[in-house]
Design a protein around this motif. Sequence first.
Motif, PDB file in Angstrom:
ATOM      1  N   PRO A   1      22.952   9.821   3.048  1.00 51.48           N
ATOM      2  CA  PRO A   1      23.189   8.446   2.578  1.00 51.48           C
ATOM      3  C   PRO A   1      23.432   7.927   3.872  1.00 51.48           C
ATOM      4  CG  PRO A   1      24.957  10.430   2.623  1.00 51.48           C
ATOM      5  CD  PRO A   1      23.626  11.032   2.277  1.00 51.48           C
ATOM      6  N   ARG A   2      22.924   8.477   4.919  1.00 58.10           N
ATOM      7  CA  ARG A   2      22.386   7.807   6.472  1.00 58.10           C
ATOM      8  C   ARG A   2      21.242   6.459   6.137  1.00 58.10           C
ATOM      9  NH1 ARG A   2      21.716  13.034   9.605  1.00 58.10           N
ATOM     10  NH2 ARG A   2      20.775  13.754   8.077  1.00 58.10           N
ATOM     11  N   ILE A   3      20.431   6.865   5.274  1.00 55.31           N
ATOM     12  CA  ILE A   3      19.168   6.552   5.139  1.00 55.31           C
ATOM     13  C   ILE A   3      19.470   5.188   5.175  1.00 55.31           C
ATOM     14  CG2 ILE A   3      17.140   5.337   3.726  1.00 55.31           C
ATOM     15  CD1 ILE A   3      16.905   8.801   3.143  1.00 55.31           C
ATOM     16  N   VAL A   4      18.325   3.693   6.141  1.00 53.80           N
ATOM     17  CA  VAL A   4      19.376   2.659   5.895  1.00 53.80           C
ATOM     18  C   VAL A   4      17.799   1.624   5.671  1.00 53.80           C
ATOM     19  CG1 VAL A   4      19.743   0.490   7.830  1.00 53.80           C
ATOM     20  CG2 VAL A   4      20.760   2.785   8.390  1.00 53.80           C
ATOM     21  N   GLN A   5      16.833   2.021   5.972  1.00 59.58           N
ATOM     22  CA  GLN A   5      16.396   1.458   5.209  1.00 59.58           C
ATOM     23  C   GLN A   5      14.901   2.392   5.019  1.00 59.58           C
ATOM     24  OE1 GLN A   5      14.317  -1.477   7.589  1.00 59.58           O
ATOM     25  NE2 GLN A   5      15.382  -0.992   9.644  1.00 59.58           N
ATOM     26  N   THR A   6      13.100   2.238   4.514  1.00 56.24           N
ATOM     27  CA  THR A   6      12.199   2.046   4.621  1.00 56.24           C
ATOM     28  C   THR A   6      11.308   1.447   5.383  1.00 56.24           C
ATOM     29  OG1 THR A   6      11.609   2.438   2.631  1.00 56.24           O
ATOM     30  CG2 THR A   6      12.649   4.449   3.079  1.00 56.24           C
ATOM     31  N   ILE A   7      10.021   1.830   5.844  1.00 48.84           N
ATOM     32  CA  ILE A   7       9.178   1.179   6.370  1.00 48.84           C
ATOM     33  C   ILE A   7       7.774   1.862   6.416  1.00 48.84           C
ATOM     34  CG2 ILE A   7       8.400  -0.459   8.969  1.00 48.84           C
ATOM     35  CD1 ILE A   7      10.950  -0.683   9.707  1.00 48.84           C
ATOM     36  N   SER A   8       6.994   0.992   5.914  1.00 49.17           N
ATOM     37  CA  SER A   8       5.294   2.073   6.016  1.00 49.17           C
ATOM     38  C   SER A   8       4.510   1.006   6.719  1.00 49.17           C
ATOM     39  CB  SER A   8       4.711   1.619   4.531  1.00 49.17           C
ATOM     40  OG  SER A   8       4.836   0.852   3.675  1.00 49.17           O
ATOM     41  N   MET A   9       3.505   1.526   6.840  1.00 49.57           N
ATOM     42  CA  MET A   9       2.793   1.013   7.517  1.00 49.57           C
ATOM     43  C   MET A   9       1.142   0.929   7.367  1.00 49.57           C
ATOM     44  SD  MET A   9       4.288   2.195  11.525  1.00 49.57           S
ATOM     45  CE  MET A   9       2.709   1.039  12.448  1.00 49.57           C
ATOM     46  N   ALA A  10       0.639   0.790   6.288  1.00 48.63           N
ATOM     47  CA  ALA A  10      -0.844   0.828   5.971  1.00 48.63           C
ATOM     48  C   ALA A  10      -0.175   1.932   4.889  1.00 48.63           C
ATOM     49  CB  ALA A  10      -1.726   1.337   6.698  1.00 48.63           C
ATOM     50  N   SER A  11       0.296   2.378   3.678  1.00 43.29           N
ATOM     51  CA  SER A  11       0.403   2.808   3.158  1.00 43.29           C
ATOM     52  C   SER A  11      -0.121   2.390   1.405  1.00 43.29           C
ATOM     53  CB  SER A  11       2.134   3.719   2.844  1.00 43.29           C
ATOM     54  OG  SER A  11       2.311   3.907   4.090  1.00 43.29           O
ATOM     55  N   PRO A  12      -1.323   3.488   0.977  1.00 41.21           N
ATOM     56  CA  PRO A  12      -1.479   2.918  -0.434  1.00 41.21           C
ATOM     57  C   PRO A  12      -1.186   2.792  -1.253  1.00 41.21           C
ATOM     58  CG  PRO A  12      -2.212   4.934   0.551  1.00 41.21           C
ATOM     59  CD  PRO A  12      -1.841   4.982   2.158  1.00 41.21           C
ATOM     60  N   PHE A  13       0.175   2.276  -1.308  1.00 36.55           N
ATOM     61  CA  PHE A  13       1.003   3.245  -2.790  1.00 36.55           C
ATOM     62  C   PHE A  13       0.707   2.826  -3.677  1.00 36.55           C
ATOM     63  CE2 PHE A  13       4.524   2.108   0.206  1.00 36.55           C
ATOM     64  CZ  PHE A  13       5.282   3.337   0.163  1.00 36.55           C
ATOM     65  N   GLY A  14      -0.833   1.509  -4.063  1.00 37.52           N
ATOM     66  CA  GLY A  14      -1.434   2.009  -5.499  1.00 37.52           C
ATOM     67  C   GLY A  14      -2.550   2.825  -5.489  1.00 37.52           C
ATOM     68  N   GLY A  15      -2.650   4.144  -4.277  1.00 35.07           N
ATOM     69  CA  GLY A  15      -3.848   4.738  -4.656  1.00 35.07           C
ATOM     70  C   GLY A  15      -4.996   4.760  -4.458  1.00 35.07           C
ATOM     71  N   ILE A  16      -5.704   6.045  -3.720  1.00 35.97           N
ATOM     72  CA  ILE A  16      -6.920   5.683  -3.373  1.00 35.97           C
ATOM     73  C   ILE A  16      -8.236   6.423  -4.494  1.00 35.97           C
ATOM     74  CG2 ILE A  16      -8.439   6.357  -2.176  1.00 35.97           C
ATOM     75  CD1 ILE A  16      -6.634   6.494   0.415  1.00 35.97           C
ATOM     76  N   PRO A  17      -8.567   5.293  -5.047  1.00 37.65           N
ATOM     77  CA  PRO A  17      -9.723   6.312  -5.633  1.00 37.65           C
ATOM     78  C   PRO A  17     -10.568   7.418  -5.401  1.00 37.65           C
ATOM     79  CG  PRO A  17     -10.182   3.878  -5.866  1.00 37.65           C
ATOM     80  CD  PRO A  17      -9.241   4.415  -4.783  1.00 37.65           C
TER      81      PRO A  17
END
Length: 257
Positions: A150-166
């Motif tokens: 419940p303490r989480i305010v936000q998340t931030i990603s830097m160059a994260s491959p949410f689309g996946g890497i073949p």
Amino acid sequence: MARWFRASAFAATAGREVASFARQAVLLPYDTLAPVIPDGARDGDEVVVILHGLFASAGVLRPLRTAIERHAALSRASRARGRTDPARAEPSWSVHTATMSYAPGPGVEALSERLAALVAALPDGARLHLVGHSMGGIVCRFFAQEVGDPRIVQTISMASPFGGIPRVALLGFGGARDLDASSPVLRRVLLGTARSSIPHLSIVAGADTLVRSPIAHALPGGEVRVMEGRGHNTLLFDPEVAALVARHVVERRGPAR
């Protein structure tokens, strides 16, 4: 002439990425034995929990952590100067950073359990901002959506491959399998984000050579900022990126009164 400018820009981007790799190599041995927990964090403070990517360590995050804390202090000072009613002083609060190292091998779910242990050591009344580079960003988002705090305010990603890497699963260990384009973990993250109320910022490296079409790997539905001319690892040492993260942390406290 246009071709010369393109070649010059490519060379500059590649040079910064090579310099980033060299800097990482120097920092890799640091902060590997135990999680880095801020001593002075108190209830009401902002704690930025930062996770590195594969084949790195918490040591490579040292410059980013220092820069975020410095930029956050400047943003807080500006916020204080901009108050319309100085008599209604805002309670004192600070921005801290925390991190941990992990070796290549464990998958996203296992790392989220380790992240749970890290945040359990932080004050109950702290406000948490989960920031991750590359695979670290996926771990942060998985934890926020699947485990939760419940303490989480936000998340931030830097160059994260949410689309996946073949074909990255061919490396054979859990973390690599979870980054594969067909990964069930990635599917859970992408499907779960529509149900989550936790805001997300995807910071995309416009010149990322790890994936094709870098912007396509931003988390759907969240805010996106593309850092043109930056490579995958350059983001770790880029002052504009650190300032952007710090600004998002300070702004989440709401407008100054």
